[in-house]
Structure formats: C-alpha cells, structure tokens
Write a protein that holds these residues in place. Structure first.
Motif, PDB file in Angstrom:
ATOM      1  N   GLY A  20     -23.113 -55.720   0.170  1.00  0.00           N
ATOM      2  CA  GLY A  20     -23.293 -55.565  -1.273  1.00  0.00           C
ATOM      3  C   GLY A  20     -24.601 -56.157  -1.767  1.00  0.00           C
ATOM      4  O   GLY A  20     -25.297 -55.548  -2.582  1.00  0.00           O
ATOM      5  N   ALA A  21     -24.948 -57.333  -1.266  1.00  0.00           N
ATOM      6  CA  ALA A  21     -26.203 -57.973  -1.679  1.00  0.00           C
ATOM      7  C   ALA A  21     -27.401 -57.139  -1.249  1.00  0.00           C
ATOM      8  O   ALA A  21     -28.368 -56.991  -2.001  1.00  0.00           O
ATOM      9  CB  ALA A  21     -26.291 -59.375  -1.081  1.00  0.00           C
ATOM     10  N   PHE A  22     -27.342 -56.568  -0.040  1.00  0.00           N
ATOM     11  CA  PHE A  22     -28.443 -55.720   0.426  1.00  0.00           C
ATOM     12  C   PHE A  22     -28.584 -54.488  -0.454  1.00  0.00           C
ATOM     13  O   PHE A  22     -29.680 -54.144  -0.885  1.00  0.00           O
ATOM     14  CB  PHE A  22     -28.225 -55.307   1.879  1.00  0.00           C
ATOM     15  CG  PHE A  22     -29.215 -54.277   2.351  1.00  0.00           C
ATOM     16  CD1 PHE A  22     -30.500 -54.649   2.678  1.00  0.00           C
ATOM     17  CD2 PHE A  22     -28.865 -52.947   2.429  1.00  0.00           C
ATOM     18  CE1 PHE A  22     -31.424 -53.697   3.087  1.00  0.00           C
ATOM     19  CE2 PHE A  22     -29.777 -51.997   2.838  1.00  0.00           C
ATOM     20  CZ  PHE A  22     -31.061 -52.370   3.170  1.00  0.00           C
ATOM     21  N   LEU A  23     -27.464 -53.820  -0.728  1.00  0.00           N
ATOM     22  CA  LEU A  23     -27.527 -52.599  -1.521  1.00  0.00           C
ATOM     23  C   LEU A  23     -28.007 -52.861  -2.944  1.00  0.00           C
ATOM     24  O   LEU A  23     -28.844 -52.126  -3.469  1.00  0.00           O
ATOM     25  CB  LEU A  23     -26.159 -51.919  -1.543  1.00  0.00           C
ATOM     26  CG  LEU A  23     -25.721 -51.301  -0.221  1.00  0.00           C
ATOM     27  CD1 LEU A  23     -24.297 -50.790  -0.324  1.00  0.00           C
ATOM     28  CD2 LEU A  23     -26.667 -50.184   0.178  1.00  0.00           C
ATOM     29  N   VAL A  24     -27.521 -53.920  -3.562  1.00  0.00           N
ATOM     30  CA  VAL A  24     -27.943 -54.245  -4.928  1.00  0.00           C
ATOM     31  C   VAL A  24     -29.431 -54.594  -4.962  1.00  0.00           C
ATOM     32  O   VAL A  24     -30.178 -54.108  -5.827  1.00  0.00           O
ATOM     33  CB  VAL A  24     -27.086 -55.393  -5.501  1.00  0.00           C
ATOM     34  CG1 VAL A  24     -27.691 -55.948  -6.780  1.00  0.00           C
ATOM     35  CG2 VAL A  24     -25.667 -54.906  -5.754  1.00  0.00           C
ATOM     36  N   SER A  25     -29.892 -55.405  -4.016  1.00  0.00           N
ATOM     37  CA  SER A  25     -31.304 -55.792  -3.985  1.00  0.00           C
ATOM     38  C   SER A  25     -32.202 -54.599  -3.675  1.00  0.00           C
ATOM     39  O   SER A  25     -33.241 -54.414  -4.316  1.00  0.00           O
ATOM     40  CB  SER A  25     -31.533 -56.881  -2.944  1.00  0.00           C
ATOM     41  OG  SER A  25     -30.789 -58.025  -3.263  1.00  0.00           O
ATOM     42  N   ALA A  26     -31.809 -53.780  -2.706  1.00  0.00           N
ATOM     43  CA  ALA A  26     -32.621 -52.614  -2.347  1.00  0.00           C
ATOM     44  C   ALA A  26     -32.672 -51.610  -3.494  1.00  0.00           C
ATOM     45  O   ALA A  26     -33.744 -51.073  -3.805  1.00  0.00           O
ATOM     46  CB  ALA A  26     -32.056 -51.959  -1.093  1.00  0.00           C
ATOM     47  N   LEU A  27     -31.541 -51.351  -4.124  1.00  0.00           N
ATOM     48  CA  LEU A  27     -31.541 -50.419  -5.251  1.00  0.00           C
ATOM     49  C   LEU A  27     -32.351 -50.959  -6.422  1.00  0.00           C
ATOM     50  O   LEU A  27     -33.051 -50.207  -7.100  1.00  0.00           O
ATOM     51  CB  LEU A  27     -30.112 -50.117  -5.685  1.00  0.00           C
ATOM     52  CG  LEU A  27     -29.315 -49.221  -4.741  1.00  0.00           C
ATOM     53  CD1 LEU A  27     -27.873 -49.097  -5.219  1.00  0.00           C
ATOM     54  CD2 LEU A  27     -29.955 -47.853  -4.622  1.00  0.00           C
ATOM     55  N   GLY A  28     -32.278 -52.257  -6.655  1.00  0.00           N
ATOM     56  CA  GLY A  28     -33.094 -52.863  -7.708  1.00  0.00           C
ATOM     57  C   GLY A  28     -34.580 -52.701  -7.445  1.00  0.00           C
ATOM     58  O   GLY A  28     -35.348 -52.331  -8.343  1.00  0.00           O
ATOM     59  N   LEU A  29     -34.995 -52.948  -6.204  1.00  0.00           N
ATOM     60  CA  LEU A  29     -36.406 -52.766  -5.862  1.00  0.00           C
ATOM     61  C   LEU A  29     -36.821 -51.301  -5.957  1.00  0.00           C
ATOM     62  O   LEU A  29     -37.929 -50.995  -6.396  1.00  0.00           O
ATOM     63  CB  LEU A  29     -36.672 -53.293  -4.445  1.00  0.00           C
ATOM     64  CG  LEU A  29     -36.683 -54.804  -4.302  1.00  0.00           C
ATOM     65  CD1 LEU A  29     -36.774 -55.194  -2.831  1.00  0.00           C
ATOM     66  CD2 LEU A  29     -37.846 -55.405  -5.074  1.00  0.00           C
ATOM     67  N   CYS A  30     -35.954 -50.393  -5.551  1.00  0.00           N
ATOM     68  CA  CYS A  30     -36.273 -48.963  -5.641  1.00  0.00           C
ATOM     69  C   CYS A  30     -36.400 -48.515  -7.089  1.00  0.00           C
ATOM     70  O   CYS A  30     -37.269 -47.710  -7.412  1.00  0.00           O
ATOM     71  CB  CYS A  30     -35.224 -48.140  -4.908  1.00  0.00           C
ATOM     72  SG  CYS A  30     -35.307 -48.306  -3.125  1.00  0.00           S
TER      73      CYS A  30
END
Length: 112
Positions: A20-30
């Motif tokens: 979840g942390a990876f997906l939230v951080s990656a989507l935020g950066l994208c």
C-alpha cells in the motif's frame, strides 16, 4: 508471547502495508509528474525526466511491488508489532520517493 502464527500475521500485515505504501507513493509521484508535464508549454528537459519517472514506475512497478511487500514484512517483523505499520509506511514511502530522485540524479549527471 510471540508465537509463529502471530509473527506470520505481523509479517503478512507488514507486506500489505508495504504494498500500500509503495502504491500510494508511486501514484502520488506519477500525479505530480503528470501535472507538471501538462503544465509545461513545451517538452523541456525537466518534462522529459518526469515522463521517464512515470514510465519507470509503469515498467518496474510489477518488480518493485513484491520488493516493497518483502521490505514491509521484514520491517514489520523487527521490533514491536504495535508500531509495525508506521515503520513500514515510513520505510517504504522513503525508498519509493528516493528511487526516482536517484534515477533522475544519475541520468542528469551521466555525460551525454
């Protein structure tokens, strides 16, 4: 008392938090990269780097997601289980944000 099922449960919960942390951080950066690219009038060097970051997350996301889950399980299984979620989110989010910044820095410093 620490038993095997409780450690397995903590590790599994840590893996879910890591994903979840990876997906939230990656989507935020994208989202940030896409917003900056949309706001640019022409394709500048910064916009090209932002597109590279988005593409790198699309390409390497399937590889990085299990790695984030593994890191989350490892971090959660170390120390007190009550603070596992916070430690996992801090660790995985920091690593997810550092990866593209390091990627851009290496690409920018590399001689043309």
């Amino acid at each position: 008392m620490d038993t095997d099922p409780s450690r397995a449960r903590v590790a599994f919960t840590g893996a879910l938090h890591g994903s979840g942390a990876f997906l939230v951080s990656a989507l935020g950066l994208c989202v940030i990269a896409a917003a900056l690219a949309a706001g640019a009038k022409v394709l500048s060097l910064l916009t090209a780097f932002e597109i590279i970051v988005v593409v790198s997350f699309v390409q390497f996301g399937l590889f990085a997601l299990p790695v984030a889950a593994g890191i989350g399980a490892l971090v959660a299984s170390l120390g007190e289980p009550s603070r596992a979620a916070r430690r996992v989110w801090i660790t995985v989010s920091a690593l997810t944000v550092v990866f593209p910044i390091g990627f851009i820095a290496v690409t920018a410093v590399r001689p043309a």
